[in-house]
Structure formats: structure tokens, C-alpha cells
Write an enzyme that holds these catalytic residues in place. Structure first.
Site, PDB file in Angstrom:
ATOM      1  N   LYS A   1       0.864  -1.085   0.026  1.00 30.79           N
ATOM      2  CA  LYS A   1       0.062  -0.293   0.151  1.00 30.79           C
ATOM      3  C   LYS A   1       0.850   1.443  -0.035  1.00 30.79           C
ATOM      4  O   LYS A   1       1.992   1.213   0.331  1.00 30.79           O
ATOM      5  CB  LYS A   1      -0.856   0.101   1.282  1.00 30.79           C
TER       6      LYS A   1
ATOM      7  N   ARG B   1     -10.053  -0.049  14.901  1.00 29.79           N
ATOM      8  CA  ARG B   1     -10.135   0.655  13.502  1.00 29.79           C
ATOM      9  C   ARG B   1     -11.411  -0.128  12.560  1.00 29.79           C
ATOM     10  O   ARG B   1     -12.250   0.554  12.659  1.00 29.79           O
ATOM     11  CB  ARG B   1      -8.713   0.466  12.934  1.00 29.79           C
TER      12      ARG B   1
ATOM     13  N   HIS C   1      -5.517  -7.533  13.262  1.00 26.65           N
ATOM     14  CA  HIS C   1      -4.193  -6.606  13.246  1.00 26.65           C
ATOM     15  C   HIS C   1      -3.790  -6.194  14.744  1.00 26.65           C
ATOM     16  O   HIS C   1      -4.865  -5.759  15.396  1.00 26.65           O
ATOM     17  CB  HIS C   1      -4.775  -5.672  12.375  1.00 26.65           C
TER      18      HIS C   1
ATOM     19  N   ARG D   1       1.935 -10.925   7.124  1.00 28.03           N
ATOM     20  CA  ARG D   1       1.649  -9.718   6.593  1.00 28.03           C
ATOM     21  C   ARG D   1       2.625  -8.576   6.842  1.00 28.03           C
ATOM     22  O   ARG D   1       2.425  -7.421   7.303  1.00 28.03           O
ATOM     23  CB  ARG D   1       0.297  -9.053   6.640  1.00 28.03           C
TER      24      ARG D   1
ATOM     25  N   TYR E   1      15.243  31.250   3.225  1.00 32.40           N
ATOM     26  CA  TYR E   1      14.103  32.051   3.941  1.00 32.40           C
ATOM     27  C   TYR E   1      14.164  32.416   5.407  1.00 32.40           C
ATOM     28  O   TYR E   1      14.491  31.761   6.152  1.00 32.40           O
ATOM     29  CB  TYR E   1      12.938  31.051   3.885  1.00 32.40           C
TER      30      TYR E   1
ATOM     31  N   CYS F   1      13.447  24.700   1.577  1.00 29.98           N
ATOM     32  CA  CYS F   1      12.373  25.642   0.609  1.00 29.98           C
ATOM     33  C   CYS F   1      11.665  24.439  -0.182  1.00 29.98           C
ATOM     34  O   CYS F   1      11.837  23.087   0.202  1.00 29.98           O
ATOM     35  CB  CYS F   1      13.265  26.338  -0.534  1.00 29.98           C
TER      36      CYS F   1
ATOM     37  N   ASP G   1      11.700  23.204  -3.089  1.00 34.49           N
ATOM     38  CA  ASP G   1      12.090  22.668  -4.303  1.00 34.49           C
ATOM     39  C   ASP G   1      13.844  22.452  -4.023  1.00 34.49           C
ATOM     40  O   ASP G   1      14.690  21.990  -4.791  1.00 34.49           O
ATOM     41  CB  ASP G   1      12.150  23.262  -5.560  1.00 34.49           C
TER      42      ASP G   1
HETATM   43  C1  LIG Z   1       0.095  -1.929   6.829  1.00 31.40           C
HETATM   44  C2  LIG Z   1      -0.468  -3.009   7.215  1.00 31.40           C
HETATM   45  C3  LIG Z   1       0.391  -4.092   7.477  1.00 31.40           C
HETATM   46  C4  LIG Z   1       1.879  -4.137   7.400  1.00 31.40           C
HETATM   47  O1  LIG Z   1       2.615  -3.426   8.630  1.00 31.40           O
HETATM   48  P1  LIG Z   1       4.026  -3.381   8.595  1.00 31.40           P
HETATM   49  O2  LIG Z   1       4.380  -2.957  10.346  1.00 31.40           O
HETATM   50  O3  LIG Z   1       4.509  -2.599   7.716  1.00 31.40           O
HETATM   51  O4  LIG Z   1       4.530  -4.728   8.732  1.00 31.40           O
HETATM   52  C5  LIG Z   1      -0.098  -5.379   7.992  1.00 31.40           C
HETATM   53  N1  LIG Z   1      -1.483  -5.382   7.848  1.00 31.40           N
HETATM   54  C6  LIG Z   1      -2.257  -4.593   7.693  1.00 31.40           C
HETATM   55  C7  LIG Z   1      -3.901  -4.749   8.008  1.00 31.40           C
HETATM   56  C8  LIG Z   1      -1.918  -3.364   7.145  1.00 31.40           C
HETATM   57  O5  LIG Z   1      -2.841  -2.408   7.178  1.00 31.40           O
END
Ligand SMILES: *Cc1c(COP(=O)(O)O)cnc(C)c1O
Length: 368
Positions: free
Chosen positions: A36, A134, A163, A218, A258, A305, A307
Site C-alpha cells: 500500500k 479500527r 491486526h 503480512r 528564507y 524550501c 524545491d
Molecule cells: C500496513 C499493514 C500491515 C503491514 O504493517 P508493517 O508494520 O509495515 O508490517 C499489515 N497488516 C495490515 C492490516 C496493514 O494495514
């Protein structure tokens, strides 16, 4: 692509090495790589393709848009949309063969309606909230929702997941409590006899909680090489580089950039680097961050800045056209991503995600 003085360099050889290290650590579990937010700034398509070639089993995305981009690029690896889906996205999710998350009865019923209409089964993962607050159904509602998904006849329930809200520390009591709640839920008779892919481990869980590996893990941050050394062979594959664009001598007492917040304390050499907060190189680094030129570390002089920004090299040597390292290694020196995050009072994830489209991603095979 036109020549550009700034670039993000991604070492695909190191990335594959990281994937190998994680694979070795997780044994028979499936490997889902979340890609993502442009693969945490590393570049969605190239990273997804490299990961698929390196044998990753699943890709994780946040939303339909990211999954669609992968399919349009020809990626055929299973893709799981982790974020909440919206009703008007269901038709495309089905058409693009994206697996997606169901985390409420309300959404399940909406999705079921669309599945019946187009005559396709939705391949879904049921998300259970064990403490993140969440998305996800509470454990107590997971059993009836699972039953609904089964009886509706228009879903293929591929997996069940949760999660972690905290998992960076191996002894973290919250992560352990979440893991136990998930584990106990999965012992319920309704989940037996299905070949469900159950998953809960992010990077922290993958590194520290082997009991949480289950059927799938994951880990994204870990797969990208952070924190370095978390597993043997793990190292970052991301560097941010630029090119000196200007050189001048500034006299004692003259202000730089700046607001003149930086004043030369003596006659000094100032070089300009053509990257700024418009590229994602954060303004919080003004007079605080440093860069590497010719293997030496020099401080940023004054405000960043949009850029460009300036560097005080004192009596050091630098020429227009020299490579500047803003994140990564040069010679024996290194500016770690964690240092930048600390100076910006944030986490490394936010720094990585913040680099904009203006900075090209260049893919190399160096294994530094
Ligand atoms: C982003 C995400 C992960 C990965 O998290 P890390 O800390 O980068 O390993 C795993 N599961 C879900 C649901 C996420 O949103």
C-alpha cells in the site's frame, strides 16, 4: 523519463534478500507483502513485480485503486484489499478478482446483493477486531457473521484475520492479549473443517511472535529492510539521492535561506541541493538534518524550501554535479531513515510514504 537531479534508489537485490530472510523465518506460512501507499514510497508496480518473482504469495493493498493498478500492470498474484470497502467499489473488486475484507454484517449484506446481481462469488477475508478499534467485527460477532457469509451462498470465505495495535516489542502485553483472543476465537467449532487462511502478524508480530505466524504473515516494513538486522540479512533497500546544483562562498554574518534563520559564523562554503518539501524532504529538517557529499557529513543550513535547500560545507570540498545522499550510505558514512524520522518527530513509515511523484524511483541491483 527525463533526466532529473534527484532520485530514490531501490536496491532490488537487497529487497529479494529481505524476502528470502523473511521466508526463511516464517517456514510454511504464506507470505503476504503489503504494498500500500506506493509500496511505502518504494514504487507500487516494480516492488509488487519483484516480490511476485521472489515468490511472495499474496500482495496486500489498502484500497481498490491500488489493486486495480496492479491488475492493470499485469500482476496476477492474489491481492487482498485490507482497508474498508465502499459499496460503489464492489463491482470492480469482483471484476478485477481482488480479495477483500468484510468487517461488518452491514457491509456483508450490501456486498451479497452485488455478488448476486453480477453472478460472481466474492472472495473475502473476515476481519476480527482484537484491540485496534479500527475496522473488524468484535470477536463475539465473528461467529454469526462467519455463519452468514457461509449461508449467503455468494461468498468464498478465504481467510480470517486481525491486526496488532502494538507488536514491536516481543513481550508487549497488548499484542499477546490480542494474539490470545484471536487464537481462542479460532478454536470455535464453526471455523473447523474449512481451509481458512488465518493471519494477524505484521512486521513486529512476524519478527517477535513466531506463534502468531499462523497460515499467513503480512510484514511490510520488515520486508523493506527495517529495522536493519531484525532478522539475519535484513537491510534497507531505499536511498534518497540528489546532485549539487550550485556552489558559493558566504561571508561571516550573512543569512542563508528564507527568514535568514541560519547565519554563517565565519566565511564558509555553501552548496545548494535541488530537492525540498515539495518532494517530501521535510521542512522539519531545516538546520537540523545533514547530508553526505564525497563521503562526508555536512549540516543543512537554514530552512528547507519547496524545491531546494542549502548545506554548509565549511572548508569541505564539493562541486556542482556531485552526488548528495540524503538517506542511505556514501563512503563509510550513513544517514539512516530512522535519524530523519526522529528529527521530524515522526515514524519512518510516514517519511517513506511522503515522497512525491516528482522524485523518480530508480531500480538497481547492488546489494551494498
Ligand atoms: C500496513 C499493514 C500491515 C503491514 O504493517 P508493517 O508494520 O509495515 O508490517 C499489515 N497488516 C495490515 C492490516 C496493514 O494495514
Amino acid at each position: 523519463m527525463y533526466p532529473h537531479p534527484n532520485w530514490i534508489e531501490v536496491d532490488l537485490a537487497q529487497f529479494r534478500k529481505n524476502i528470502g530472510a523473511v521466508r526463511c523465518h516464517i517456514g510454511k506460512s504464506l507470505y503476504c507483502l503489503p504494498v500500500k501507499a506506493n509500496a511505502y514510497g518504494h514504487g507500487l508496480i516494480p516492488m509488487a513485480k519483484a516480490a511476485a518473482e521472489a515468490g511472495v504469495d499474496y500482495l496486500g493493498v489498502s484500497c481498490l485503486q491500488e489493486g486495480a493498478a496492479l491488475r492493470q500492470a499485469g500482476v496476477i498474484t492474489p491481492i487482498l484489499v485490507l482497508g474498508a470497502i465502499h459499496e460503489d467499489q464492489v463491482v470492480d473488486l469482483l471484476a478485477l478478482d481482488l480479495e477483500f475484507t468484510i468487517s461488518s454484517r452491514f457491509k456483508a449484506e450490501l456486498v451479497a446483493g452485488h455478488c448476486r446481481k453480477v453472478g460472481r462469488k466474492g472472495r473475502v477475508h473476515l476481519e476480527v477486531d482484537t484491540g485496534m478499534q479500527r475496522t473488524g467485527v468484535r470477536a463475539a460477532s465473528a461467529v454469526p457473521l462467519f455463519a452468514f457469509l457461509h449461508e449467503a451462498g455468494c461468498f468464498e470465505v478465504v481467510g480470517l484475520y486481525s491486526h496488532f495495535a502494538t507488536a514491536g516489542d516481543p513481550q508487549d502485553p497488548i499484542a499477546l492479549r490480542q494474539h490470545n483472543e484471536f487464537h481462542e476465537l479460532l478454536a470455535h467449532p464453526i471455523f473447523q473443517g474449512h481451509s481458512l487462511v488465518t493471519h494477524i502478524a505484521n512486521s513486529g508480530g512476524t519478527t517477535h511472535l513466531p506463534q502468531a505466524h499462523r497460515e499467513m504473515v503480512r510484514p511490510a516494513f520488515l520486508s523493506l529492510g527495517y529495522p536493519p538486522g531484525a532478522l539475519p540479512g535484513i537491510a534497507p533497500c531505499f536511498s534518497l539521492k540528489s546532485t549539487v546544483s550550485f556552489f558559493k562562498v558566504v561571508q561571516a554574518g550573512e543569512g542563508v535561506s528564507y527568514g535568514h534563520t541560519y547565519k554563517a559564523s565565519r566565511q564558509t562554503r555553501i552548496v545548494t541541493v535541488p530537492i525540498g518539501y515539495g518532494d517530501g524532504y521535510r521542512r522539519a529538517l531545516s538546520s537540523r538534518g545533514s547530508v553526505l557529499i564525497r563521503g562526508k557529513r555536512y549540516p543543512i543550513a537554514g530552512t528547507i524550501c519547496m524545491d531546494q535547500f542549502m548545506v554548509d560545507i565549511r572548508d569541505g570540498e564539493a562541486y556542482v554535479g556531485d552526488e548528495v545522499v540524503l538517506i542511505g550510505k556514501q563512503g563509510g558514512e550513513e544517514i539512516p531513515l530512522q535519524e530523519i524520522a526522529r528529527l521530524c518527530d515522526t515514524i519512518p513509515y510516514e517519511i517513506l510514504c511522503g515522497f512525491t511523484e516528482r522524485t523518480p524511483r530508480i531500480y538497481v541491483e547492488t546489494l551494498s
